[in-house]
Design a protein around this motif. Structure first.
Motif, PDB file in Angstrom:
ATOM      1  N   ARG A  10       0.776  -1.302   0.039  1.00 39.56           N
ATOM      2  CA  ARG A  10       0.034   0.017  -0.003  1.00 39.56           C
ATOM      3  C   ARG A  10       1.072   1.251  -0.052  1.00 39.56           C
ATOM      4  NH1 ARG A  10      -5.097  -0.878   1.952  1.00 39.56           N
ATOM      5  NH2 ARG A  10      -5.597   1.222   1.352  1.00 39.56           N
ATOM      6  N   LEU A  11       0.106   2.290  -0.169  1.00 39.92           N
ATOM      7  CA  LEU A  11       0.813   3.598  -0.376  1.00 39.92           C
ATOM      8  C   LEU A  11       1.800   4.028   0.776  1.00 39.92           C
ATOM      9  CD1 LEU A  11       1.604   5.894  -2.202  1.00 39.92           C
ATOM     10  CD2 LEU A  11      -0.483   7.119  -1.313  1.00 39.92           C
ATOM     11  N   ASN A  12       1.122   3.848   2.181  1.00 35.57           N
ATOM     12  CA  ASN A  12       1.962   4.231   3.422  1.00 35.57           C
ATOM     13  C   ASN A  12       3.283   3.244   3.384  1.00 35.57           C
ATOM     14  OD1 ASN A  12       0.775   1.789   4.202  1.00 35.57           O
ATOM     15  ND2 ASN A  12       0.233   2.470   6.214  1.00 35.57           N
ATOM     16  N   GLN A  13       3.117   2.250   2.952  1.00 38.41           N
ATOM     17  CA  GLN A  13       4.559   1.159   2.995  1.00 38.41           C
ATOM     18  C   GLN A  13       5.514   1.971   1.914  1.00 38.41           C
ATOM     19  OE1 GLN A  13       1.857  -2.307   2.218  1.00 38.41           O
ATOM     20  NE2 GLN A  13       3.374  -3.190   3.906  1.00 38.41           N
ATOM     21  N   ILE A  14       5.046   2.357   0.963  1.00 39.46           N
ATOM     22  CA  ILE A  14       5.868   2.726  -0.215  1.00 39.46           C
ATOM     23  C   ILE A  14       6.559   4.377   0.353  1.00 39.46           C
ATOM     24  CG2 ILE A  14       6.188   3.933  -2.536  1.00 39.46           C
ATOM     25  CD1 ILE A  14       3.860   1.799  -3.158  1.00 39.46           C
ATOM     26  N   LEU A  15       5.656   5.417   0.622  1.00 42.01           N
ATOM     27  CA  LEU A  15       6.177   6.624   1.099  1.00 42.01           C
ATOM     28  C   LEU A  15       6.590   6.828   2.624  1.00 42.01           C
ATOM     29  CD1 LEU A  15       3.283   8.564  -0.555  1.00 42.01           C
ATOM     30  CD2 LEU A  15       5.618   7.828  -1.426  1.00 42.01           C
ATOM     31  N   GLY A  16       6.075   5.543   3.679  1.00 42.20           N
ATOM     32  CA  GLY A  16       6.552   5.503   4.812  1.00 42.20           C
ATOM     33  C   GLY A  16       5.478   6.373   5.792  1.00 42.20           C
ATOM     34  N   ASN A  17       5.656   5.935   7.231  1.00 41.22           N
ATOM     35  CA  ASN A  17       4.779   6.632   7.963  1.00 41.22           C
ATOM     36  C   ASN A  17       5.529   6.676   9.169  1.00 41.22           C
ATOM     37  OD1 ASN A  17       2.931   7.352   9.808  1.00 41.22           O
ATOM     38  ND2 ASN A  17       1.238   5.776   9.257  1.00 41.22           N
ATOM     39  N   PRO A  18       6.124   7.828   9.520  1.00 43.55           N
ATOM     40  CA  PRO A  18       6.869   8.005  10.963  1.00 43.55           C
ATOM     41  C   PRO A  18       6.036   7.799  12.185  1.00 43.55           C
ATOM     42  CG  PRO A  18       7.033  10.099   9.931  1.00 43.55           C
ATOM     43  CD  PRO A  18       6.013   8.861   8.853  1.00 43.55           C
ATOM     44  N   PRO A  23       7.459   2.855  13.478  1.00 42.54           N
ATOM     45  CA  PRO A  23       7.649   3.633  12.222  1.00 42.54           C
ATOM     46  C   PRO A  23       7.788   2.939  11.194  1.00 42.54           C
ATOM     47  CG  PRO A  23       8.619   4.311  13.950  1.00 42.54           C
ATOM     48  CD  PRO A  23       8.364   3.278  14.631  1.00 42.54           C
ATOM     49  N   ILE A  24       7.335   3.294   9.804  1.00 41.80           N
ATOM     50  CA  ILE A  24       7.612   2.484   8.465  1.00 41.80           C
ATOM     51  C   ILE A  24       8.365   3.476   7.636  1.00 41.80           C
ATOM     52  CG2 ILE A  24       6.829   1.824   6.392  1.00 41.80           C
ATOM     53  CD1 ILE A  24       3.971   1.532   8.262  1.00 41.80           C
ATOM     54  N   PRO A  25       9.635   2.880   7.458  1.00 38.28           N
ATOM     55  CA  PRO A  25      10.603   3.846   6.634  1.00 38.28           C
ATOM     56  C   PRO A  25      10.203   3.904   5.161  1.00 38.28           C
ATOM     57  CG  PRO A  25      11.626   1.769   6.908  1.00 38.28           C
ATOM     58  CD  PRO A  25      10.199   1.638   7.689  1.00 38.28           C
ATOM     59  N   ALA A  26      10.345   5.038   4.476  1.00 38.79           N
ATOM     60  CA  ALA A  26      10.159   5.402   3.047  1.00 38.79           C
ATOM     61  C   ALA A  26      10.879   4.496   2.187  1.00 38.79           C
ATOM     62  CB  ALA A  26      10.071   6.785   2.920  1.00 38.79           C
ATOM     63  N   ILE A  27      10.354   3.784   1.219  1.00 41.21           N
ATOM     64  CA  ILE A  27      11.070   3.375   0.153  1.00 41.21           C
ATOM     65  C   ILE A  27      11.251   4.176  -1.019  1.00 41.21           C
ATOM     66  CG2 ILE A  27      11.069   1.578  -1.695  1.00 41.21           C
ATOM     67  CD1 ILE A  27       9.002   0.058   0.272  1.00 41.21           C
ATOM     68  N   ILE A  28      10.220   5.081  -1.217  1.00 40.80           N
ATOM     69  CA  ILE A  28      10.428   6.100  -2.164  1.00 40.80           C
ATOM     70  C   ILE A  28      10.133   7.501  -1.276  1.00 40.80           C
ATOM     71  CG2 ILE A  28       9.740   7.032  -4.294  1.00 40.80           C
ATOM     72  CD1 ILE A  28       8.823   4.390  -5.332  1.00 40.80           C
ATOM     73  N   PRO A  29      11.100   8.278  -0.938  1.00 38.88           N
ATOM     74  CA  PRO A  29      10.807   9.369  -0.067  1.00 38.88           C
ATOM     75  C   PRO A  29      10.518  10.746  -0.883  1.00 38.88           C
ATOM     76  CG  PRO A  29      13.273   9.217  -0.403  1.00 38.88           C
ATOM     77  CD  PRO A  29      12.422   8.035  -1.282  1.00 38.88           C
ATOM     78  N   VAL A  30       9.167  10.576  -1.083  1.00 41.32           N
ATOM     79  CA  VAL A  30       8.715  11.869  -1.616  1.00 41.32           C
ATOM     80  C   VAL A  30       7.159  12.090  -0.967  1.00 41.32           C
ATOM     81  CG1 VAL A  30       9.650  11.724  -3.871  1.00 41.32           C
ATOM     82  CG2 VAL A  30       7.724  10.341  -3.637  1.00 41.32           C
ATOM     83  N   SER A  31       6.665  13.223  -1.267  1.00 48.38           N
ATOM     84  CA  SER A  31       5.436  13.443  -0.623  1.00 48.38           C
ATOM     85  C   SER A  31       4.253  12.775  -1.414  1.00 48.38           C
ATOM     86  CB  SER A  31       4.896  14.900  -0.427  1.00 48.38           C
ATOM     87  OG  SER A  31       4.876  15.206  -1.858  1.00 48.38           O
ATOM     88  N   LYS A  32       3.101  12.350  -0.711  1.00 50.46           N
ATOM     89  CA  LYS A  32       1.832  11.814  -1.329  1.00 50.46           C
ATOM     90  C   LYS A  32       1.438  12.515  -2.567  1.00 50.46           C
ATOM     91  CE  LYS A  32      -1.543  10.033   1.096  1.00 50.46           C
ATOM     92  NZ  LYS A  32      -2.701   9.889   1.732  1.00 50.46           N
ATOM     93  N   GLY A  70      18.805   3.185  -9.923  1.00 49.32           N
ATOM     94  CA  GLY A  70      20.095   2.946  -9.561  1.00 49.32           C
ATOM     95  C   GLY A  70      20.256   2.246  -7.923  1.00 49.32           C
ATOM     96  N   GLY A  71      18.982   2.184  -7.554  1.00 50.47           N
ATOM     97  CA  GLY A  71      18.831   1.742  -6.211  1.00 50.47           C
ATOM     98  C   GLY A  71      19.023   0.211  -5.793  1.00 50.47           C
ATOM     99  N   GLU A  72      19.375  -0.487  -4.642  1.00 54.84           N
ATOM    100  CA  GLU A  72      19.063  -1.805  -4.551  1.00 54.84           C
ATOM    101  C   GLU A  72      18.030  -2.530  -4.095  1.00 54.84           C
ATOM    102  OE1 GLU A  72      20.930  -2.079  -0.178  1.00 54.84           O
ATOM    103  OE2 GLU A  72      21.993  -1.016  -1.586  1.00 54.84           O
TER     104      GLU A  72
END
Length: 73
Positions: A10-18, A23-32, A70-72
């Motif tokens: 889900r989106l909160n798993q991609i963007l993270g939720n501090p 806390p869920i770290p961001a995979i893609i650190p951008v705003s919603k 270029g990520g892992e």
């Protein structure tokens, strides 16, 4: 990146939720809004509707996106 589940996320798993516990770290650190604009423009993977009010992304699509920038994974 190896701790990714298989299937969908889900989106909160991609963007993270501090504020989540833990806390869920961001995979893609951008705003919603930036993420949704990127989806619309084709920069980020397209979502899949799993139900009337449930949108998710294929884990494989997110992995491919990260590898392409270029990520892992």
């Amino acid at each position: 990146m190896n701790q990714f589940p298989t299937g969908f996320i889900r989106l909160n798993q991609i963007l993270g939720n501090p504020k989540a516990n833990p806390p869920i770290p961001a995979i893609i650190p951008v705003s919603k809004s930036t993420f949704w604009l990127g989806v619309k423009e084709g920069r980020y993977p397209q979502p899949v509707k799993l139900g009337k009010r449930c949108t998710a992304w294929r884990v494989d699509d997110i992995r491919r996106y990260i590898e392409s920038v270029g990520g892992e994974a």
